[in-house]
Write a protein that holds these residues in place. Structure first.
Motif, mmCIF file in Angstrom:
data_model
loop_
_atom_site.group_PDB
_atom_site.id
_atom_site.type_symbol
_atom_site.label_atom_id
_atom_site.label_comp_id
_atom_site.label_asym_id
_atom_site.label_seq_id
_atom_site.Cartn_x
_atom_site.Cartn_y
_atom_site.Cartn_z
ATOM 1 N N THR A 45 0.891 -1.122 -0.020
ATOM 2 C CA THR A 45 0.101 0.148 -0.126
ATOM 3 C C THR A 45 0.915 1.306 -0.054
ATOM 4 O OG1 THR A 45 -1.997 -1.187 1.211
ATOM 5 C CG2 THR A 45 -1.930 1.404 1.348
ATOM 6 N N LEU A 47 0.920 5.397 0.567
ATOM 7 C CA LEU A 47 0.116 6.411 1.404
ATOM 8 C C LEU A 47 0.772 7.602 0.923
ATOM 9 C CD1 LEU A 47 -2.470 6.244 3.073
ATOM 10 C CD2 LEU A 47 -1.072 5.940 5.005
ATOM 11 N N SER A 74 -3.389 9.995 2.351
ATOM 12 C CA SER A 74 -3.029 9.897 3.970
ATOM 13 C C SER A 74 -3.641 11.038 4.745
ATOM 14 C CB SER A 74 -1.456 10.147 3.882
ATOM 15 O OG SER A 74 -1.078 10.040 5.386
#
Length: 207
Positions: A45, A47, A74
């Protein structure tokens, strides 16, 4: 830092059998490290606070044929991700976050590590030009998100000045020990006189 270097240092801390299945790249930018990690880790992932950066990262990942990456926006609550991660990486990101906010985010990232998981978190802690003061500026530097208009042009055509925040490593050590981390390894960095450290930490395995 590249993906192989990161995994090598993680294995040096956690053991040669360490094989993360799920990784998080905090402050991923255009996704260079994120995409590199996706070559070795099944679920990654990325962010970042910038939608434009994430769009560029998505394009690069698609061009590279990487379909095992999720991209998320984020925020201070890290609400874009769920669950825990075996490996959490952040490079040249915390220095652009005001320290009071950064300490909280740092603790939240450590909290997202799975048992036995490894974090590789980079912070800046000193400025070379203030060596006589152990790297600390003479007065606190106020965060500056945007430069004022120039006298010559009276507009905002110049690039904004980036925050370059120095963290107290002792304070971060308190955060780590409070989160159950028993030790960490440090790799020093120097980006144009901004002295920093990669903190390699391992969350204790249960049992």
């Amino acid at each position: 830092h590249n993906g192989l270097h990161l995994l090598h240092n993680s294995k040096a801390l956690a053991g040669v059998d360490f094989q993360p299945l799920r990784a998080l790249d905090f402050g991923c930018g255009v996704g260079r490290v994120t995409i590199a990690l996706a070559q070795f880790i099944s679920s990654v992932t990325g962010l970042d606070v910038s939608p434009a950066m994430l769009d560029e990262a998505r394009i690069s990942a698609e061009r590279d044929g990487r379909r095992n990456i999720e991209w998320a926006l984020s925020d201070d609550a890290l609400s874009g991700v769920s669950g825990t991660f075996d490996l959490i990486h952040s490079c040249i990101t915390f220095q652009h976050i005001e320290v009071r906010r950064g300490r909280i985010l740092f603790a939240r990232l450590v909290g997202l590590l799975s048992p036995g998981g490894v974090g590789a978190l980079h912070v800046t802690y000193a400025k070379e030009r203030f060596m006589s003061r152990f790297g600390q500026p003479p007065t606190p530097v106020e965060p500056l998100e945007r430069l004022p208009p120039t006298r010559q042009t009276d507009d905002f055509t110049r690039d904004p000045e980036m925050q370059m925040n120095a963290y107290n490593l002792g304070e971060l050590a308190v955060v780590l020990q409070a989160c159950g981390v028993r030790d960490f390894r440090c790799e020093f960095t120097d980006h144009g006189g901004e002295w920093g450290a990669f903190l390699y930490i391992r969350k204790p395995a249960t049992g």
